[in-house]
Design a protein around this motif. Sequence first.
Motif: not given
Length: 398
Positions: A310-326
């Motif tokens: 269950g120990s993984v070499t890496a964790l990947l976060s993959y996202t699409h950019a949203g609005e930076r201003t909130v």
Amino acid sequence: MTDRLPLLSAQLTFGLDAQRAGRRGTVTMMFRASPGHLSTADVRQVLQSVVLRNPALSYRIRFSRGAAYQEWYPEECDFAELHTAGADAVPGCVTEVIEEFETSLDGAPMAARLIRSPESDNLLLVLDHALVDEQSMLLIKRQLAAPSAPDDSQLARYQAAIHDRKAFEDAAANGPGIKFWADRLEAAGEFPRATGRTTRVIPIDTLPSVAIPRSFRGSLFPYVLFSIHRALRDVAEPGPSVIGYPWGGRNGAYADVVGCFMNTVISLDPPGARQAPDAAGDFVRGWYREIDHADVPFPAVTALGSTFSGSVTALLSYTHAGERTVRIAGVPVVEVTSTHSRPPEVCSFMAAAQVRDEELHLRLLLDEEIAGYGAQEFGSRWRHWLTTAISSFPERKP
């Protein structure tokens, strides 16, 4: 009202491991405004509204006779205002707040600090990773715009969402996907033992971005996975490399419910498997077969009796950019990215790729003492293989 609820796959994967280590896993959001623009009273009011509107933020992971569950534990947001002499002191304040939150297992559901400096107002939010997913973070950001009275039906909807997801995971854990992952793990060979984990906060490396060819069609995601695996081969990572990544799939009926409704899927790459001329194409076709079985809960995969612990070499976060201003309490603010963090207990490093303006923006959180190779060394190989893969191979589906 139900005081106790079962834990879901994602909560078991990260929340339970963190609790056993005597810490809470965290996710953070940071926002910046011009100095003096954020009102302390308005910010406090909107943060309390967020907690009251989202029952997930009033549950805690607990243990009883070896069994884990989540228990209703309502409490106000832990909010305070801090003042610093200058912007250089803000990162240190952020680190202290995160440390305090992680080590306080019985603390408030959300910690928030309005950190004022002569250059800016900075609002830091810290939440328990086991209670929110990416969709939940988007919901919370929208709720920060203005306070709102809690919906009396939201607690029942949250409980229904938990039971709905639990039934879904139980069905997947006993479905045909189990055999697929058992065969996949067995074919991968002997997995390396997990190395020691760090408790240090380390800098996040921002790598040069990678241009997305205008002619590229399809999903970039499997090529990002492929390039991380190949980079690991270049830095002499032994044994099969395993990359974990979050995969959605929440029931659309509960799209507006804050909670942790996802699974951790693993991408496997045995040693020597990607040396053929069509290595990227072969990998992508294999990834589509893996994703066909993405519903099998991660704890069920780790319990299959293979040498994968269950120990993984890496964790990947993959996202699409949203609005930076909130907006926070009606005031426009800019969301800023963290510059320091701590790698999770279950992996050696974290990689993040964000699609923005026809480019892939890459970030890396790698503890060189644990990994045994350098962040710049790995990062340069990751960029090389990612550029090569997306420039040379059109997307292929099986």
